[in-house]
Write a protein that holds these residues in place. Sequence first.
Motif, short mmCIF file in Angstrom:
data_model
loop_
_atom_site.label_atom_id
_atom_site.label_comp_id
_atom_site.label_asym_id
_atom_site.label_seq_id
_atom_site.Cartn_x
_atom_site.Cartn_y
_atom_site.Cartn_z
N UNK A 72 -0.48 -10.56 2.73
CA UNK A 72 -0.96 -9.08 2.46
C UNK A 72 0.33 -8.27 2.44
N UNK A 73 0.62 -7.55 1.58
CA UNK A 73 1.83 -6.45 1.62
C UNK A 73 1.11 -5.24 1.23
N UNK A 74 1.39 -4.28 2.04
CA UNK A 74 0.79 -2.97 1.94
C UNK A 74 1.88 -1.80 2.05
N UNK A 75 1.88 -0.92 1.24
CA UNK A 75 2.72 0.31 0.78
C UNK A 75 4.02 0.09 0.06
N UNK A 110 3.84 -0.67 -3.32
CA UNK A 110 3.76 -0.01 -4.57
C UNK A 110 2.09 0.01 -4.83
N UNK A 111 1.68 0.86 -5.67
CA UNK A 111 0.19 0.80 -5.97
C UNK A 111 -0.24 -0.46 -7.00
N UNK A 112 0.63 -0.83 -7.48
CA UNK A 112 0.24 -2.45 -8.37
C UNK A 112 0.38 -3.18 -7.10
N UNK A 113 0.94 -3.52 -6.41
CA UNK A 113 0.90 -4.56 -5.31
C UNK A 113 -0.19 -4.34 -4.55
N UNK A 114 -0.64 -3.16 -4.15
CA UNK A 114 -1.77 -2.65 -3.32
C UNK A 114 -2.88 -3.16 -3.81
#
Length: 146
Positions: free
Chosen positions: A70-73, A75-79
Amino acid sequence: TLIIILLFTNNVRANNINISVKTDLDLNCKFEKVIIKNSEHNFVSFAKDQIKRENINSLKIIAKNPDTLIVENLSKFINKIKLEVKISNKDIILIQAFDQERNYSESAVYTRSTGEFIHEITRKINSDEKEKDISFYSCIKNKQDT
């Protein structure tokens, strides 16, 4: 590292998952430079004093065996998208995701030993006018309460 990410992002179609190191990171990443390829620039590099880019104050990376990353913060796309490529080992963390039409992608590589973080955005993948935005950051771990 740039060569790795450029080679890696050539329309990967297979699911690539390899989570061998458990990770729970909260990183503070300072913008260093960007390389832009679009109709105006052909892989032109801009330093932080030449272009306005935000730092990433709390980039969270959580990896658990066998396949959770999980990767947060970032980009909106990755979120909001499911990651297609998820790799976490003792040396690097690598992610990649595509939109449904596979005409837009975001990739990122974090090198644990150096703190270097590279975020690549590719637009118009299916076009002759493919655009790339490759941002480089220097990251340190945020202080965590124990």
